[in-house]
Design an enzyme around this catalytic site. Structure first.
Site, mmCIF file in Angstrom:
data_model
loop_
_atom_site.group_PDB
_atom_site.id
_atom_site.type_symbol
_atom_site.label_atom_id
_atom_site.label_comp_id
_atom_site.label_asym_id
_atom_site.label_seq_id
_atom_site.Cartn_x
_atom_site.Cartn_y
_atom_site.Cartn_z
ATOM 1 N N GLU A 45 121.476 103.545 7.468
ATOM 2 C CA GLU A 45 120.577 102.487 7.003
ATOM 3 C C GLU A 45 119.659 101.981 8.108
ATOM 4 O O GLU A 45 119.354 100.787 8.181
ATOM 5 C CB GLU A 45 121.357 101.334 6.352
ATOM 6 C CG GLU A 45 122.001 101.731 5.036
ATOM 7 C CD GLU A 45 122.289 100.562 4.113
ATOM 8 O OE1 GLU A 45 121.774 99.448 4.350
ATOM 9 O OE2 GLU A 45 123.025 100.758 3.138
ATOM 10 N N HIS A 258 128.844 95.854 7.089
ATOM 11 C CA HIS A 258 129.928 96.820 7.280
ATOM 12 C C HIS A 258 130.535 96.616 8.656
ATOM 13 O O HIS A 258 129.919 96.019 9.545
ATOM 14 C CB HIS A 258 129.405 98.258 7.213
ATOM 15 C CG HIS A 258 129.085 98.740 5.836
ATOM 16 N ND1 HIS A 258 129.731 99.798 5.239
ATOM 17 C CD2 HIS A 258 128.173 98.307 4.936
ATOM 18 C CE1 HIS A 258 129.229 100.007 4.038
ATOM 19 N NE2 HIS A 258 128.274 99.112 3.826
#
Length: 386
Positions: A45, A258
């Site tokens: 990402e 995360h």
């Protein structure tokens, strides 16, 4: 020889993710800290190429080699023209490979980010068949690029969007025979005290960037470092989730939504009894893997049938919109301006809807169906050959 590996989904979605610049700067400060020493870092990402260039410039004195995988419209990822609001289509995200020579060892490092699971916001997991197909496509890619006679070690890292109980993950482990570093680690007492020992990496209830949802629980483990090596010449010494809250941050900054995953490998010296072709991918499958493949084929077939139903719905919607387009128009000479504006808006919306649904019926859904069919056929072929 020791090999230190780190993976992190940095959540770099500009205009959506929070505090991207501050979080990337915190990551740079961590990676340039003299107390840490990684050999391989895989990030997911990193949607903005400017963020990638910034990371490279800040880290080039310590990490001089880097590679950015270009794909899709805005980055790299898996591509099905479906659910534009979820964003996965724009990315074409799946997997990238770097073949690295480390002290005479050929190490294949695969960085992956599979299709997101929106089950917590959608009553039914409509992407289950897609993620299974992606997992199988990932399997095929690793098989074709990581032969035992040319590769000493294979590392698969990244955000798989699969828990260890998911069918796609079981297929990856069952067919590729990859080891889970977190489960296979030797020193199970070594962990990041700010995180704990449960191994969860996403949807953690104490992370302020995570929106609570009914299925959250205590979080999920969907970020991994998986590995295998020729003749079992590699041992995982340590592995654990890390990089949660930024230390000493006055604003309570976290690195991402995360956690990162870290693994320390010990690679044994090459010996003369290591022969080309050792540890080849198994030609025959164990019964559990065969059953998982059969179950995968059934799930993919259900997805294909759902796509066919969507095509029929699109066709019916086109017919309805054509009826609306040519109805209720009245006489433009005998109606006021407000009525004419409403008619114009109605016809414009109808034309846009017709164009979009025709595209879905004729192009979008057939492409999606054919992609799933191709992977299903490959699964059947492996079942028959095994």
């Amino acid at each position: 020889m020791q090999l230190r590996v780190l993976t992190l989904n940095i959540w770099g979605v500009h205009f959506i993710a929070k505090l991207i610049d501050q979080r990337i700067q915190a990551l740079v400060e961590h990676l340039t800290n003299l107390d840490v020493d990684y050999d391989i870092i895989g990030l997911q990402e990193v949607w903005s190429k400017s963020d990638y260039k910034y990371l490279c410039n800040q880290l080039k004195s310590i990490y001089p080699h880097s590679y950015y995988f270009l794909s899709g419209l805005i980055g790299s990822g898996c591509c099905f023209p479906h659910k534009i609001q979820h964003g996965d289509w724009f990315c074409g995200k799946l997997i990238g490979l770097c073949k690295i020579l480390v002290n005479g060892y050929v190490v294949n490092v695969y960085n992956t980010h599979l299709h997101a699971n929106y089950h917590h916001v959608i009553p039914k997991d409509i992407y289950l068949g897609h993620r299974i197909c992606q997992a199988y496509e990932l399997i095929q890619f690793i098989e074709s690029t990581s032969a035992a006679d040319t590769t000493d070690m294979t590392i698969l890292l990244g955000d798989l969007n699969l828990t260890s109980d998911d069918l796609g993950f079981k297929l990856i482990q069952g067919i590729l025979q990859l080891n889970d570093s977190f489960l296979q680690r030797i020193n199970k007492d070594v962990f990041d005290p700010t995180v704990g020992i449960n191994g969860k990496t996403c949807d953690l209830p104490d992370n302020p960037y995570v929106k609570p949802h009914p299925y959250q629980g205590e979080g999920q483990r969907i970020d991994y470092i998986l590995y295998k090596a020729r003749n079992d010449s590699v041992k995982c010494i340590e592995a654990y989730p890390t990089l949660h809250k930024v230390p000493n941050s006055p604003t309570g900054l976290y690195y991402s939504d995360h956690l990162a995953v870290y693994a320390l490998f010990e690679v044994e010296k090459k010996t003369s009894n290591q022969k080309p072709g050792d540890n080849q991918i198994q030609k025959s499958l164990d019964e559990e893997t065969r059953e998982n493949l059969r179950a995968a084929c059934i799930i993919v077939e259900e997805s294909i049938q759902r796509i066919q139903r969507h095509r029929l719905f699109c066709l019916l919607l086109v017919i309805f919109l054509i009826f609306v387009l040519f109805s209720f128009n009245g006489n433009p000479l005998s109606n006021g301006y407000l009525y004419l504006i409403l008619i114009f808006v109605k016809n414009l919306v109808s034309l846009i809807g017709i164009a979009f649904d025709v595209w879905l019926f004729a192009v979008g859904k057939p492409v999606e169906r054919n992609a799933l069919n191709a992977m299903q056929n490959s699964m059947y072929l492996r079942l028959n050959n095994s």
